[in-house]
Design an enzyme around this catalytic site. Structure first.
Site, PDB file in Angstrom:
ATOM      1  N   GLU A  71       0.858  -1.196   0.000  1.00 57.36           N
ATOM      2  CA  GLU A  71       0.000   0.000   0.000  1.00 57.36           C
ATOM      3  C   GLU A  71       0.889   1.239   0.000  1.00 57.36           C
ATOM      4  O   GLU A  71       2.045   1.194   0.443  1.00 57.36           O
ATOM      5  CB  GLU A  71      -0.917   0.010   1.219  1.00 57.36           C
ATOM      6  CG  GLU A  71      -0.183   0.085   2.553  1.00 57.36           C
ATOM      7  CD  GLU A  71      -1.103  -0.122   3.742  1.00 57.36           C
ATOM      8  OE1 GLU A  71      -2.089   0.620   3.840  1.00 57.36           O
ATOM      9  OE2 GLU A  71      -0.822  -1.035   4.556  1.00 57.36           O
ATOM     10  N   LYS A  73       2.690   4.655   1.053  1.00 56.31           N
ATOM     11  CA  LYS A  73       3.116   5.237   2.328  1.00 56.31           C
ATOM     12  C   LYS A  73       2.784   6.733   2.301  1.00 56.31           C
ATOM     13  O   LYS A  73       3.442   7.517   1.629  1.00 56.31           O
ATOM     14  CB  LYS A  73       4.614   5.033   2.550  1.00 56.31           C
ATOM     15  CG  LYS A  73       5.117   5.518   3.899  1.00 56.31           C
ATOM     16  CD  LYS A  73       6.595   5.198   4.070  1.00 56.31           C
ATOM     17  CE  LYS A  73       7.085   5.626   5.443  1.00 56.31           C
ATOM     18  NZ  LYS A  73       7.003   7.091   5.630  1.00 56.31           N
ATOM     19  N   ASP A  75       2.502  10.567   3.158  1.00 54.93           N
ATOM     20  CA  ASP A  75       3.389  11.547   3.787  1.00 54.93           C
ATOM     21  C   ASP A  75       2.520  12.494   4.609  1.00 54.93           C
ATOM     22  O   ASP A  75       2.130  13.570   4.169  1.00 54.93           O
ATOM     23  CB  ASP A  75       4.156  12.323   2.713  1.00 54.93           C
ATOM     24  CG  ASP A  75       5.241  13.210   3.313  1.00 54.93           C
ATOM     25  OD1 ASP A  75       5.564  13.030   4.506  1.00 54.93           O
ATOM     26  OD2 ASP A  75       5.752  14.088   2.597  1.00 54.93           O
ATOM     27  N   TYR A 182      -4.596   2.120   8.579  1.00 58.54           N
ATOM     28  CA  TYR A 182      -3.752   1.076   8.001  1.00 58.54           C
ATOM     29  C   TYR A 182      -3.249   0.040   9.006  1.00 58.54           C
ATOM     30  O   TYR A 182      -2.689  -0.977   8.621  1.00 58.54           O
ATOM     31  CB  TYR A 182      -2.569   1.670   7.248  1.00 58.54           C
ATOM     32  CG  TYR A 182      -1.669   2.585   8.050  1.00 58.54           C
ATOM     33  CD1 TYR A 182      -0.797   2.099   9.009  1.00 58.54           C
ATOM     34  CD2 TYR A 182      -1.694   3.957   7.840  1.00 58.54           C
ATOM     35  CE1 TYR A 182       0.017   2.927   9.732  1.00 58.54           C
ATOM     36  CE2 TYR A 182      -0.879   4.805   8.559  1.00 58.54           C
ATOM     37  CZ  TYR A 182      -0.020   4.285   9.503  1.00 58.54           C
ATOM     38  OH  TYR A 182       0.791   5.124  10.231  1.00 58.54           O
ATOM     39  N   LYS A 270      11.138   3.044  -0.444  1.00 61.12           N
ATOM     40  CA  LYS A 270      11.079   4.458  -0.768  1.00 61.12           C
ATOM     41  C   LYS A 270      11.218   4.714  -2.271  1.00 61.12           C
ATOM     42  O   LYS A 270      11.865   3.954  -2.988  1.00 61.12           O
ATOM     43  CB  LYS A 270      12.183   5.213  -0.015  1.00 61.12           C
ATOM     44  CG  LYS A 270      12.006   5.225   1.502  1.00 61.12           C
ATOM     45  CD  LYS A 270      10.694   5.883   1.888  1.00 61.12           C
ATOM     46  CE  LYS A 270      10.579   6.114   3.385  1.00 61.12           C
ATOM     47  NZ  LYS A 270      11.400   7.222   3.858  1.00 61.12           N
ATOM     48  N   CYS A 364      39.253  22.814  15.873  1.00 65.09           N
ATOM     49  CA  CYS A 364      37.838  23.115  16.060  1.00 65.09           C
ATOM     50  C   CYS A 364      37.576  24.592  15.742  1.00 65.09           C
ATOM     51  O   CYS A 364      38.250  25.465  16.302  1.00 65.09           O
ATOM     52  CB  CYS A 364      37.411  22.810  17.492  1.00 65.09           C
ATOM     53  SG  CYS A 364      35.704  23.303  17.871  1.00 65.09           S
ATOM     54  N   CYS A 367      36.370  26.402  19.340  1.00 66.50           N
ATOM     55  CA  CYS A 367      37.221  26.616  20.513  1.00 66.50           C
ATOM     56  C   CYS A 367      38.714  26.560  20.192  1.00 66.50           C
ATOM     57  O   CYS A 367      39.539  26.850  21.062  1.00 66.50           O
ATOM     58  CB  CYS A 367      36.887  25.587  21.602  1.00 66.50           C
ATOM     59  SG  CYS A 367      37.356  23.887  21.205  1.00 66.50           S
ATOM     60  N   CYS A 387      36.428  17.272  17.746  1.00 71.86           N
ATOM     61  CA  CYS A 387      37.097  18.267  18.576  1.00 71.86           C
ATOM     62  C   CYS A 387      37.515  17.618  19.883  1.00 71.86           C
ATOM     63  O   CYS A 387      36.744  16.882  20.501  1.00 71.86           O
ATOM     64  CB  CYS A 387      36.148  19.437  18.835  1.00 71.86           C
ATOM     65  SG  CYS A 387      36.683  20.545  20.159  1.00 71.86           S
ATOM     66  N   CYS A 393      34.636  23.252  25.058  1.00 68.05           N
ATOM     67  CA  CYS A 393      34.172  23.696  23.734  1.00 68.05           C
ATOM     68  C   CYS A 393      32.741  24.195  23.858  1.00 68.05           C
ATOM     69  O   CYS A 393      31.835  23.415  24.185  1.00 68.05           O
ATOM     70  CB  CYS A 393      34.254  22.557  22.724  1.00 68.05           C
ATOM     71  SG  CYS A 393      33.621  23.000  21.091  1.00 68.05           S
TER      72      CYS A 393
END
Length: 592
Positions: A71, A73, A75, A182, A270, A364, A367, A387, A393
């Site tokens: 069936e 799907k 959205d 469903y 999908k 990083c 930081c 990092c 940080c």
């Protein structure tokens, strides 16, 4: 008449359908049966593997008939409807799968949802399905929005979500929403023994099921149906993002059971992601709560799959180098799995002559600490650069806060990523415990931006209504399930399922912290005991030791408790079952 003769009012009176007094907030609903997500398939090979896995699990011969259903799907937004003695008593959103929001009054305004079912239905039953808005109704709604000089909705799904969560049911009633049933949750008894039989029952009870629902006996039938619906996708009149396949026999479904967050007996196949081309203006490095440096493409805004995209993930440095993506390129963008925008590839013929290869940072950007890749026991470097700044940080600290208030963790109404950023920049929330002392600091010195224009006459009395509601929501979340709090701490390698396992094993946050610290100090016997617990592997235990070995983390946990946070232990695992306290040993041969 009902006001004059209250005893004449029926439970399903039309006067309760719309126009109820707006509530201040939606109550929480714990689902009797979890509303799980689905695993994904993207290729015909994935679908064939789905069929093979089921046959292997059920020990079926390759040529044995295995009935399946297919069936579209939808959205939209998942909803669960609970009926008792044939009367709709509660409607809820999916939420995090375990706990949703009570939106009964809003769901009652949908014409596709019956308030009373025919005689003979199970005494207790939960019907689950998808609330959506058709393309035609979405266009008409946006035309009214524009005529009223209001902001139009981005897509039908957003319009449906916004409509369902209106505090005033009159607004929801004015929105053209639809519902397809469903599946089901708790049910007194099952009136059929197949998925197809249950769908027929739904129709007989007055629910709409998708007219494209079919049954097949071979994966080739699934793929043919997928191709047919994919070709007709634009003409269906509503948005779908794939097909859902299920094992038809309910006894097979029961035997197959579930993995952590999805059933083994169902999968979502999908459709290919929609693509578009646009210019890559910059590559921004974002630092996550675990220190991971994630490159994000800053794009010239482009519409992909009905959504305007201006940011897209680039995954990691290796991926940028492999695809040879450069700033200034024209790039192909798609919404991966119809959700997450990602850069697919550069358009090389459109590349500027002076473009330069992107150099991934070695420090990083937040930081300045060194950014390195973890190396495993075999000397292989991880693809993720992290990092090394830890709690020093600021980006990691801020992202941990966002994780702490996320839906699967504390889930505080009115406190999302945007609000965390605002409070962080105002130096009002720098650690999780600051959330629970926020109201007192507001009352002492309320920031002007959160006050009404007439100024602080009565301090809390002049705060915006949204801020008052936020304080109530924060106070309510001082009582929180222990597993949610553990997950919210943001410990590396601790997901939702692992957090529940830790909560059940330790029983309290204090005991967990103390035992882990003892283990970190060299208590080998304790570590051996923990390694014997199902799901507690070496990687997890090392991560726990590293987290609670940081004194600031322990101080933060203790500060949460001092601020009044009261973790609620999970229900104890039943000890009065036939297998409680026993070790079960299976002998023989496992046949694939």
């Amino acid at each position: 008449i009902e006001n004059r003769f209250p005893n004449l009012k029926r439970a399903d009176s039309p006067s309760d359908k719309v126009g109820a007094t707006p509530s201040g907030a939606f109550g929480k609903v714990e689902h009797s049966v979890a509303m799980l997500s689905l695993g994904n398939a993207f290729t015909p090979e994935d679908v064939q593997e789905f069929d093979t896995r089921i046959r292997r699990f059920l020990n079926l011969e390759p040529d044995a008939e295995l009935a399946l259903t297919s069936e579209p799907k939808i959205d939209g937004l998942s909803a669960s409807l609970r009926y008792e003695n044939g009367v709709l008593v509660r409607g809820a959103t999916r939420g995090d799968g375990r706990v949703g929001e009570d939106i009964t009054a809003n769901l009652k305004t949908l014409p596709d949802i019956p308030h009373r079912l025919p005689e003979g239905v199970p005494d207790v039953l939960e019907i689950r399905g998808e609330v959506y808005m058709s393309g035609a109704n979405f266009a008409a709604l946006n035309a009214r929005q524009i005529a009223a000089k209001a902001k139009p909705f981005a897509n039908p799904r957003n319009a449906a979500a916004g409509s369902l969560r209106q505090l005033d049911t009159k607004i929801t009633a004015a929105r053209p929403l639809s519902f397809f049933a469903y599946t089901w949750g708790v049910m007194s008894y099952l009136p059929a023994d197949t998925q197809r039989g249950m769908m027929a029952c739904f129709e007989a009870w007055g629910f709409r099921v998708n007219p494209a629902f079919i049954g097949v006996t071979h994966p080739d039938g699934l793929l043919a149906h997928w191709a047919d619906i994919e070709a007709r996708r634009a003409s269906l009149g509503y948005d779908i993002d794939g097909m859902v396949y299920k094992v038809d026999r309910l006894d097979y479904q029961a035997r197959l059971g579930f993995v952590s967050r999805a059933p083994r007996w169902a999968i979502a196949h999908k459709f290919p992601a929609e693509q578009a081309s646009t210019q890559l203006n910059a590559i921004e490095i974002q630092v996550g709560r675990t220190g991971a440096l994630t490159p994000v493409a800053k794009l010239e805004p482009v519409t992909v799959g009905g959504v305007v995209v201006s940011n897209a993930t680039l995954h990691n440095g290796d991926e940028i180098a492999r695809k040879d993506i450069r700033i200034g390129d024209t790039v192909v963008v798609q919404r991966a799995r119809d959700v997450i925008p990602q850069v697919v590839k550069p358009v090389l013929q459109a590349r500027p002559e002076n473009s330069l290869e992107f150099v991934f940072p070695t420090h990083c950007p937040e930081c300045g600490s060194a950014a390195v890749r973890d190396v495993d026991e075999d000397g292989k470097a991880d693809v993720v650069t992290r990092c090394t700044g830890g709690l020093t940080c600021p980006a990691q600290a801020r992202e941990r806060l966002k994780h702490f208030v996320s839906r699967a963790a504390l889930d505080i109404d009115g406190l999302g990523q945007k609000q965390i950023d605002e409070f962080w920049q105002a130096s009002m929330v720098q650690a999780p415990q600051d959330i629970f002392t926020l109201q007192a600091r507001f009352e002492d010195n309320p920031p002007a931006k959160w006050l009404y224009a007439n100024g602080p006459k009565d301090k809390l009395g002049t705060l915006k209504e949204s801020v008052k509601k936020l304080f109530k929501a924060i106070e309510a979340r001082k009582t929180v399930d222990l597993d949610r709090l553990i997950f919210g701490l943001g410990i590396r390698h601790v997901g939702e399922t692992t957090a529940r396992g830790l909560a059940r094993h330790f029983g309290s946050l204090e005991k967990m912290m103390q035992d882990v610290r003892d283990m970190g100090r060299g208590d080998g016997a304790l570590r051996a005991d923990l390694e014997a617990v199902d799901g507690f592997g070496e990687t997890l235990l090392d991560s726990l030791v590293a987290f609670f070995g940081e004194e600031k983390n322990c101080e933060s946990v203790q500060a949460l408790l001092t601020a009044g946070v009261r973790p609620t232990p999970l229900e104890a695992v039943a000890q009065d079952t036939p297998v409680a306290g026993k070790t079960i040993v299976f002998t023989g041969t496992l046949v694939q």
